[in-house]
Design a protein around this motif. Sequence first.
Motif, mmCIF file in Angstrom:
data_model
loop_
_atom_site.group_PDB
_atom_site.id
_atom_site.type_symbol
_atom_site.label_atom_id
_atom_site.label_comp_id
_atom_site.label_asym_id
_atom_site.label_seq_id
_atom_site.Cartn_x
_atom_site.Cartn_y
_atom_site.Cartn_z
ATOM 1 N N SER A 187 105.200 17.077 -1.255
ATOM 2 C CA SER A 187 105.534 15.956 -0.383
ATOM 3 C C SER A 187 104.279 15.295 0.161
ATOM 4 O O SER A 187 103.346 15.962 0.573
ATOM 5 C CB SER A 187 106.397 16.437 0.788
ATOM 6 N N ALA B 123 109.629 11.532 1.040
ATOM 7 C CA ALA B 123 108.524 11.061 0.210
ATOM 8 C C ALA B 123 107.926 12.214 -0.591
ATOM 9 O O ALA B 123 107.669 13.293 -0.056
ATOM 10 C CB ALA B 123 107.453 10.423 1.085
ATOM 11 N N GLN C 126 107.130 13.741 -8.109
ATOM 12 C CA GLN C 126 108.126 12.756 -8.498
ATOM 13 C C GLN C 126 108.231 12.646 -10.015
ATOM 14 O O GLN C 126 109.326 12.490 -10.561
ATOM 15 C CB GLN C 126 107.794 11.388 -7.904
ATOM 16 N N THR D 276 112.842 6.221 -4.948
ATOM 17 C CA THR D 276 112.067 7.076 -4.059
ATOM 18 C C THR D 276 111.824 6.355 -2.744
ATOM 19 O O THR D 276 111.852 5.122 -2.683
ATOM 20 C CB THR D 276 110.721 7.468 -4.707
ATOM 21 N N MET D 277 111.611 7.135 -1.690
ATOM 22 C CA MET D 277 111.375 6.577 -0.366
ATOM 23 C C MET D 277 109.879 6.499 -0.105
ATOM 24 O O MET D 277 109.111 7.339 -0.565
ATOM 25 C CB MET D 277 112.070 7.463 0.677
ATOM 26 N N ASN D 278 109.451 5.448 0.615
ATOM 27 C CA ASN D 278 108.047 5.239 0.904
ATOM 28 C C ASN D 278 107.932 4.560 2.262
ATOM 29 O O ASN D 278 108.937 4.383 2.957
ATOM 30 C CB ASN D 278 107.415 4.383 -0.209
ATOM 31 N N TYR D 279 106.728 4.202 2.625
ATOM 32 C CA TYR D 279 106.445 3.521 3.892
ATOM 33 C C TYR D 279 105.695 2.240 3.554
ATOM 34 O O TYR D 279 104.873 2.225 2.640
ATOM 35 C CB TYR D 279 105.564 4.393 4.800
ATOM 36 N N TRP E 73 103.715 4.647 -9.401
ATOM 37 C CA TRP E 73 105.138 5.003 -9.286
ATOM 38 C C TRP E 73 105.909 4.469 -10.491
ATOM 39 O O TRP E 73 106.779 5.160 -11.032
ATOM 40 C CB TRP E 73 105.733 4.424 -7.998
ATOM 41 N N PHE F 130 111.524 1.220 1.289
ATOM 42 C CA PHE F 130 110.462 1.319 2.285
ATOM 43 C C PHE F 130 110.988 1.463 3.708
ATOM 44 O O PHE F 130 111.851 0.690 4.149
ATOM 45 C CB PHE F 130 109.581 0.068 2.238
ATOM 46 N N ILE G 297 111.772 1.565 -5.236
ATOM 47 C CA ILE G 297 111.115 2.145 -4.065
ATOM 48 C C ILE G 297 111.759 1.533 -2.832
ATOM 49 O O ILE G 297 111.876 0.311 -2.723
ATOM 50 C CB ILE G 297 109.601 1.860 -4.057
ATOM 51 N N VAL H 182 101.303 6.070 -0.835
ATOM 52 C CA VAL H 182 101.949 5.434 0.309
ATOM 53 C C VAL H 182 101.554 3.959 0.354
ATOM 54 O O VAL H 182 100.371 3.622 0.245
ATOM 55 C CB VAL H 182 101.573 6.143 1.621
ATOM 56 N N ASN I 214 112.629 18.303 4.727
ATOM 57 C CA ASN I 214 111.820 17.387 3.929
ATOM 58 C C ASN I 214 110.479 17.969 3.519
ATOM 59 O O ASN I 214 109.685 17.291 2.875
ATOM 60 C CB ASN I 214 111.584 16.088 4.704
#
Length: 364
Positions: A287, A201, A207, A234-237, A321, A331, A329, A306, A282
């Motif tokens: 980040s 992230a 980004q 992109t990676m997210n939660y 984003w 998750f 994205i 997030v 990471n």
Amino acid sequence: MRFGIFFELSVPQPLAHGDEVQAYRDALEQSRLADELGFSTAWAVEHHFLQEYSHCSAPEVFLTAVAMSTRRLRVGHGGVVCVPGINHPIRVAERAAALDILSGGRLDMGTARASTITELGGFGVDPDTTKMSWDEFVHILPRLWTEDRVGYEGATFSFPERPVVPKPVQDPHPPLWVTVTSPGTERDAADRGLGCLGVAAAGFKEQERRTAEYRKRIQHCTPAGKSVNEQVATMNYLFCHPDDEVAGRVGGAMFAAFGMLNSNLLWAREVYPTPSYRSLGNLAAGSVAQVRDDDPGRRRPVPEGVAIGDPERIVKAVKVWESVGVDAINFLLNTANLIPQQDVLDSMRLFAAEVMPHFAEGGR
């Protein structure tokens, strides 16, 4: 904007009988629901020996199960470790082609080179060679998928001429990606015409910087494959709940747990100084996982960007984003089974009902 799900398949310690089975079953149920709700892709990592953090050492098997239980959801390697001491390139090409056939042409092929000395050392791999082997992999895989007979003499692997079968369904071949954990990899992706698959992230500014650099460079790329994949993910939660306070408490615990597990990994750079690994895994600049606080017991706010909160909060985050040029994205939905499965599924349903319509064509 497309939305995917991203699996580490983390399993809590101490490991009880059936915990791994349940983690896989939960992930398959989440994938089936994602297919119904209109998510785009289910990505699965490849990791070895990383007890608790990730029990996903055979993603091609897991992704085949996902493909067989869904209709539209794409399946993505996030990504295959391109190190000949771990995966021979011919075997990677064969397994990927078979998965593309079985999924009906729904495979996205992410590539990676592993970041931890736990994994590289476990297979006796020299970290100094992994960037070279990754580069050779991304150039040879498209040939193995599209040419009748291929032989190769390289710096990190060689093999005699053979007909490699089967061939993938997608024409000319599945889209190629590279996983991005640290600044600079987006340039490697762009120069080779590969998709930029963020798996660490990053904050909005970082980004935006990476995406702008990627877009600029890929216009002048020399494609490694037979086509150019100009996409940034992109990676997210994700934890979406009607009550923002509840979302922050439940999702925040998941976010913090993943960060803790991630920080305890033994990154290659920490024990093996090499120009091939310029950052500590990471912990890249900007980040969102970098949270500083003098009181480790105090509950921390969810960092910017997030997707943890009520639908309104998440819509605002995703719009930013979108504004920085991200195409997708992906998750992470849970960590070490901290969130009950029903709550994970409810979160996905609420996100699909109240957030996704804002980013569809002609959205709200």
